[in-house]
Design a protein around this motif. Structure first.
Motif, mmCIF file in Angstrom:
data_model
loop_
_atom_site.group_PDB
_atom_site.id
_atom_site.type_symbol
_atom_site.label_atom_id
_atom_site.label_comp_id
_atom_site.label_asym_id
_atom_site.label_seq_id
_atom_site.Cartn_x
_atom_site.Cartn_y
_atom_site.Cartn_z
ATOM 1 N N HIS A 269 2.323 -6.903 23.709
ATOM 2 C CA HIS A 269 2.410 -8.355 23.613
ATOM 3 C C HIS A 269 1.099 -9.040 24.016
ATOM 4 C CE1 HIS A 269 6.600 -7.959 22.776
ATOM 5 N NE2 HIS A 269 6.900 -7.468 23.973
ATOM 6 N N ASP A 270 0.116 -8.266 24.422
ATOM 7 C CA ASP A 270 -1.141 -8.837 24.899
ATOM 8 C C ASP A 270 -2.294 -8.660 23.929
ATOM 9 O OD1 ASP A 270 -0.500 -9.486 27.934
ATOM 10 O OD2 ASP A 270 0.319 -7.498 27.525
ATOM 11 N N LEU A 271 -2.234 -7.629 23.088
ATOM 12 C CA LEU A 271 -3.347 -7.305 22.215
ATOM 13 C C LEU A 271 -2.888 -7.206 20.773
ATOM 14 C CD1 LEU A 271 -4.975 -4.460 24.362
ATOM 15 C CD2 LEU A 271 -5.712 -6.839 24.235
ATOM 16 N N PRO A 272 -3.751 -7.569 19.828
ATOM 17 C CA PRO A 272 -3.422 -7.376 18.409
ATOM 18 C C PRO A 272 -3.353 -5.890 18.076
ATOM 19 C CG PRO A 272 -5.695 -8.067 18.651
ATOM 20 C CD PRO A 272 -5.079 -8.176 20.019
ATOM 21 N N SER A 273 -2.757 -5.569 16.954
ATOM 22 C CA SER A 273 -2.465 -4.172 16.623
ATOM 23 C C SER A 273 -3.732 -3.321 16.536
ATOM 24 C CB SER A 273 -1.697 -4.096 15.304
ATOM 25 O OG SER A 273 -2.435 -4.713 14.261
ATOM 26 N N VAL A 274 -4.804 -3.858 15.973
ATOM 27 C CA VAL A 274 -6.041 -3.068 15.833
ATOM 28 C C VAL A 274 -6.612 -2.732 17.201
ATOM 29 C CG1 VAL A 274 -8.410 -3.080 14.966
ATOM 30 C CG2 VAL A 274 -6.559 -4.030 13.571
ATOM 31 N N GLN A 313 -5.447 -0.329 33.616
ATOM 32 C CA GLN A 313 -4.876 -0.685 34.911
ATOM 33 C C GLN A 313 -3.697 -1.636 34.753
ATOM 34 O OE1 GLN A 313 -8.348 -2.236 36.943
ATOM 35 N NE2 GLN A 313 -8.793 -0.263 37.897
ATOM 36 N N LEU A 314 -3.798 -2.563 33.815
ATOM 37 C CA LEU A 314 -2.706 -3.504 33.571
ATOM 38 C C LEU A 314 -1.472 -2.777 33.068
ATOM 39 C CD1 LEU A 314 -1.643 -6.396 33.368
ATOM 40 C CD2 LEU A 314 -2.684 -6.537 31.090
ATOM 41 N N ALA A 315 -1.662 -1.861 32.126
ATOM 42 C CA ALA A 315 -0.526 -1.113 31.583
ATOM 43 C C ALA A 315 0.120 -0.226 32.643
ATOM 44 C CB ALA A 315 -0.980 -0.270 30.397
ATOM 45 N N PHE A 316 -0.681 0.465 33.429
ATOM 46 C CA PHE A 316 -0.130 1.366 34.432
ATOM 47 C C PHE A 316 0.526 0.592 35.576
ATOM 48 C CE2 PHE A 316 -3.541 4.572 33.007
ATOM 49 C CZ PHE A 316 -2.697 5.025 32.000
ATOM 50 N N LEU A 317 0.008 -0.592 35.876
ATOM 51 C CA LEU A 317 0.645 -1.427 36.898
ATOM 52 C C LEU A 317 2.037 -1.850 36.445
ATOM 53 C CD1 LEU A 317 0.188 -2.913 39.635
ATOM 54 C CD2 LEU A 317 -0.581 -4.884 38.290
ATOM 55 N N ARG A 318 2.166 -2.232 35.195
ATOM 56 C CA ARG A 318 3.473 -2.604 34.664
ATOM 57 C C ARG A 318 4.418 -1.413 34.600
ATOM 58 N NH1 ARG A 318 1.169 -6.405 29.692
ATOM 59 N NH2 ARG A 318 0.828 -8.297 30.945
ATOM 60 N N ARG A 319 3.888 -0.249 34.245
ATOM 61 C CA ARG A 319 4.729 0.946 34.222
ATOM 62 C C ARG A 319 5.245 1.272 35.609
ATOM 63 N NH1 ARG A 319 2.097 6.729 32.840
ATOM 64 N NH2 ARG A 319 1.028 6.203 34.779
ATOM 65 N N GLY A 320 4.386 1.165 36.614
ATOM 66 C CA GLY A 320 4.828 1.446 37.974
ATOM 67 C C GLY A 320 5.961 0.540 38.410
ATOM 68 N N ARG A 321 5.908 -0.706 37.997
ATOM 69 C CA ARG A 321 6.959 -1.652 38.381
ATOM 70 C C ARG A 321 8.252 -1.373 37.640
ATOM 71 N NH1 ARG A 321 5.024 -6.289 36.233
ATOM 72 N NH2 ARG A 321 6.415 -6.055 34.447
ATOM 73 N N GLU A 334 -1.756 -10.679 36.885
ATOM 74 C CA GLU A 334 -2.377 -11.827 36.227
ATOM 75 C C GLU A 334 -3.894 -11.738 36.281
ATOM 76 O OE1 GLU A 334 -2.585 -15.323 34.072
ATOM 77 O OE2 GLU A 334 -0.896 -13.975 34.470
ATOM 78 N N ALA A 335 -4.418 -11.262 37.408
ATOM 79 C CA ALA A 335 -5.872 -11.117 37.541
ATOM 80 C C ALA A 335 -6.411 -10.086 36.540
ATOM 81 C CB ALA A 335 -6.229 -10.729 38.965
ATOM 82 N N LEU A 336 -5.691 -8.975 36.375
ATOM 83 C CA LEU A 336 -6.114 -7.954 35.420
ATOM 84 C C LEU A 336 -6.048 -8.478 33.985
ATOM 85 C CD1 LEU A 336 -4.461 -4.729 36.896
ATOM 86 C CD2 LEU A 336 -6.907 -5.157 36.634
ATOM 87 N N ARG A 337 -4.995 -9.222 33.689
ATOM 88 C CA ARG A 337 -4.854 -9.769 32.347
ATOM 89 C C ARG A 337 -5.989 -10.749 32.042
ATOM 90 N NH1 ARG A 337 -1.911 -13.685 29.282
ATOM 91 N NH2 ARG A 337 -0.923 -12.740 27.451
#
Length: 355
Positions: A269-274, A313-321, A334-337
């Motif tokens: 939801h944060d990045l375009p497909s490419v 880091q953003l993806a792994f932080l969300r996975r951990g949660r 939010e800072a990572l995003r």
């Protein structure tokens, strides 16, 4: 950062103790020559190990601290315990050669793998935030093992310099056998990483223990064959060590594939497909960084690496949660995003930020 600095200081202190102990055995010239020979192949193997961890490179201070821990504390305590066990075997048998062989076969594998595993476990308990799974476990285990191997080789090279037989020993231990300690300890690292990725109560203790047992078994088979017979050693290399390395490679490949899936899931939801396909593929990430370097220069290359790091880091932080029940860290997320998008906008607008 503070943990890395403390680990570095402890590692340097332990390394000084280890070198000081060797200084009591060898002359200054012998010690300097042994250290130089033992250090010579290390950058090559460290570089090969770090090439594996493309999704989320570990903090350099922690990697170097892990290397120093293996080269100092693990190596020093292993040497002390192995020497004590050699003394016990000698008291029973009365023959130094036989006592050395028994120590190499029955003492070194469990003692050395346990002390390397303790360094790995302490690093995890101290900095669990930097342990995301199997890949991280193998990377840190490899760094500890490379440090351990270097310190061990200093001891062997120092003795070989005294007998003028160092060239052959360097080719054997520094080139052909350099993979052994990383392979052994990576089994422990993979077990610990599996427990992190599968935090059920049963796996929490069973997986690291199974990994440690595999490390000891491989180490035992290697030392036994090397002590007993040359042809048995060749057979062990062909039938046990190479297949074990291939199995470890397959485990790492599967772990890296899961990390790529993690990025695709938690950044969709944060990045375009490419762009999502680029950051979730090792080949895509390498191509992205090289393109930035060749077209825009070192500054954009650094930005591209920082961008990829922030995305991971953003993806792994969300996975951990979501998957591992770790506490929510909304401010850090939010800072990572924001950092990811800021770096993205600086990269010559090669990708467009989604609206």
């Amino acid at each position: 950062m503070r943990a890395g600095v403390i680990l570095l200081l402890l590692g340097f202190f332990g390394l000084l103790l280890a070198i000081g102990g060797l200084g009591l055995t060898f002359s200054d010239q012998q010690l300097a020559g042994a250290v130089a020979l033992a250090s010579l192949p290390v950058p090559v193997y460290v570089g090969l190990a770090l090439c594996i961890d493309r999704y989320e490179p570990e903090p350099p201070a922690l990697l170097f601290g892990a290397f120093l821990a293996g080269a100092s504390i693990s190596a020093l305590f292993s040497l002390l315990v192995n020497e004590q066990n050699h003394f016990y075997f000698y008291r029973i048998i009365g023959d130094h050669r036989a006592a050395s062989d028994l120590s190499a076969i029955f003492s070194a594998p469990p003692v050395e793998e346990v002390f390397k595993a303790l360094a790995l476990l302490l690093l995890y308990l101290w900095r669990s935030k930097d342990f995301d799974g199997i890949v991280d476990g193998v990377i840190y285990a490899t760094m500890i093992a490379l440090g351990f191997s270097m310190a061990e080789n200093v001891h062997y090279y120092g003795m070989a310099i005294q007998t003028q037989e160092v060239s052959q020993l360097f080719l054997l231990r520094g080139v052909f056998m350099a993979f052994t300690h990383p392979l052994f300890t990576s089994m422990t690292g993979a077990g610990l990483g599996w427990a992190i990725e599968n935090p059920q109560r049963s796996w929490r203790w069973l997986a690291p223990l199974v990994g440690l047992m595999a490390a000891v078994a491989l180490h035992f088979a290697w030392n036994l064959s090397a002590t007993v017979d040359t042809y048995l050693w060749y057979g062990t290399c062909l039938l046990i060590m190479i297949p074990s390395a291939l199995v470890l490679g397959a485990i790492l490949e599967a772990a890296l594939a899961r990390e790529g899936q993690c990025l695709r899931r938690y950044l969709r939801h944060d990045l375009p497909s490419v762009e999502l396909e680029t950051v979730s593929s090792i080949l895509g990430r390498v191509r992205f960084s090289l393109t930035a370097l060749l077209r825009q220069g070192p500054r954009d290359w650094k930005r591209s690496e920082d961008f990829l790091q922030a995305a991971s880091q953003l993806a792994f932080l969300r996975r951990g949660r979501e998957e591992r029940g770790q506490p929510a860290q909304e401010e850090e997320e939010e800072a990572l995003r924001n950092r990811m998008y800021a770096l993205q906008s600086q990269l010559s607008r090669r990708f467009a930020r989604p609206h």
